[in-house]
Motif scaffolding. Structure first.
Motif, PDB file in Angstrom:
ATOM      1  N   LEU A 236      -3.563  -9.694   2.919  1.00 20.77           N
ATOM      2  CA  LEU A 236      -3.535  -9.163   1.554  1.00 20.77           C
ATOM      3  C   LEU A 236      -4.777  -9.558   0.767  1.00 20.77           C
ATOM      4  CD1 LEU A 236       0.205  -9.755   0.603  1.00 20.77           C
ATOM      5  CD2 LEU A 236      -0.901  -7.586   1.181  1.00 20.77           C
TER       6      LEU A 236
ATOM      7  N   ARG B 144      -4.140  -1.971   2.632  1.00 19.32           N
ATOM      8  CA  ARG B 144      -3.099  -0.947   2.508  1.00 19.32           C
ATOM      9  C   ARG B 144      -2.075  -1.060   3.642  1.00 19.32           C
ATOM     10  NH1 ARG B 144      -6.001   2.799   0.925  1.00 19.32           N
ATOM     11  NH2 ARG B 144      -6.969   3.312   2.911  1.00 19.32           N
TER      12      ARG B 144
ATOM     13  N   LEU C 280       0.221  -4.015   3.019  1.00 20.48           N
ATOM     14  CA  LEU C 280       1.207  -3.696   1.990  1.00 20.48           C
ATOM     15  C   LEU C 280       2.329  -2.820   2.554  1.00 20.48           C
ATOM     16  CD1 LEU C 280      -1.200  -3.021  -1.013  1.00 20.48           C
ATOM     17  CD2 LEU C 280       0.425  -4.918  -0.793  1.00 20.48           C
TER      18      LEU C 280
ATOM     19  N   LEU D 211       1.918   3.394  -2.991  1.00 19.61           N
ATOM     20  CA  LEU D 211       0.536   3.142  -2.583  1.00 19.61           C
ATOM     21  C   LEU D 211      -0.373   4.358  -2.758  1.00 19.61           C
ATOM     22  CD1 LEU D 211       1.142   1.067   0.658  1.00 19.61           C
ATOM     23  CD2 LEU D 211       0.578   0.241  -1.623  1.00 19.61           C
TER      24      LEU D 211
END
Length: 176
Positions: free
Chosen positions: A26, A35, A38, A56
């Motif tokens: 992260l 991304r 996440l 996102l």
């Protein structure tokens, strides 16, 4: 769940080591890695692909691809791989490439065109019209076919000529 609907897709149970590596990702400067990290964390919390995608700002198919990738190859999904196709489709068969080469040794006038110089774009068009290839193709495809044959394509040069019998003398500035 309604009959005919697929069950929601989630990542497999994450080991403590994997969770630690995902969380450390992260802090990555690479947006790709961030991304994907996440996505994995959201899926591990039980969020569904469309909700993760909305959060996102990406496509839900992207989310599903990341989840499936993690389930099959683990943390390798965090590393970007080449997006280049593994194999380019060959428009010209070997026989078609030979016909293309023969076609380039002919004048465009032979094909009813009002021009004397061939181009790769013209070769692609004529190849399709003559049935050498099943569909229209690009200049790059023609170039690859010629390269497979070991043939180089050089653009034709325009030569200035004149029907004047004294043209050569005038061109070289020779006076008599």
């Amino acid at each position: 769940m309604i009959e005919g609907m697929k069950a929601p897709l989630f990542i497999r149970p994450v080991t403590e080591n994997e969770r630690h590596q995902i969380k450390s990702s992260l802090r990555s400067k690479d947006g790709f890695v961030l991304r994907r990290s996440l996505i994995l964390l959201a899926s591990s919390r039980g969020e569904r692909a469309p909700a993760i995608a909305d959060e996102l700002g990406c496509d839900d198919q992207t989310v599903r691809n990341v989840i499936k990738g993690f389930n099959t190859s683990g943390l390798a999904v965090l590393k970007a791989s080449s997006s280049r196709p593994h194999r380019l489709r060959t428009t010209f068969t070997d026989e078609g490439a030979m016909k293309l080469k023969e076609l380039l040794h002919r004048s465009p006038h032979d094909f009813g065109l009002d021009r004397g110089l061939s181009t790769l774009e013209l070769a692609a068009k004529i190849s399709f019209e003559q049935g050498i290839i099943p569909h229209k193709t690009s200049v790059a495809s023609v170039r690859r076919a010629l390269k497979r044959l070991g043939t180089n394509w050089k653009r034709a040069k325009h030569w200035i000529t004149s029907p004047d019998p004294l043209y050569l003398q005038k061109k070289t500035h020779e006076t008599t």
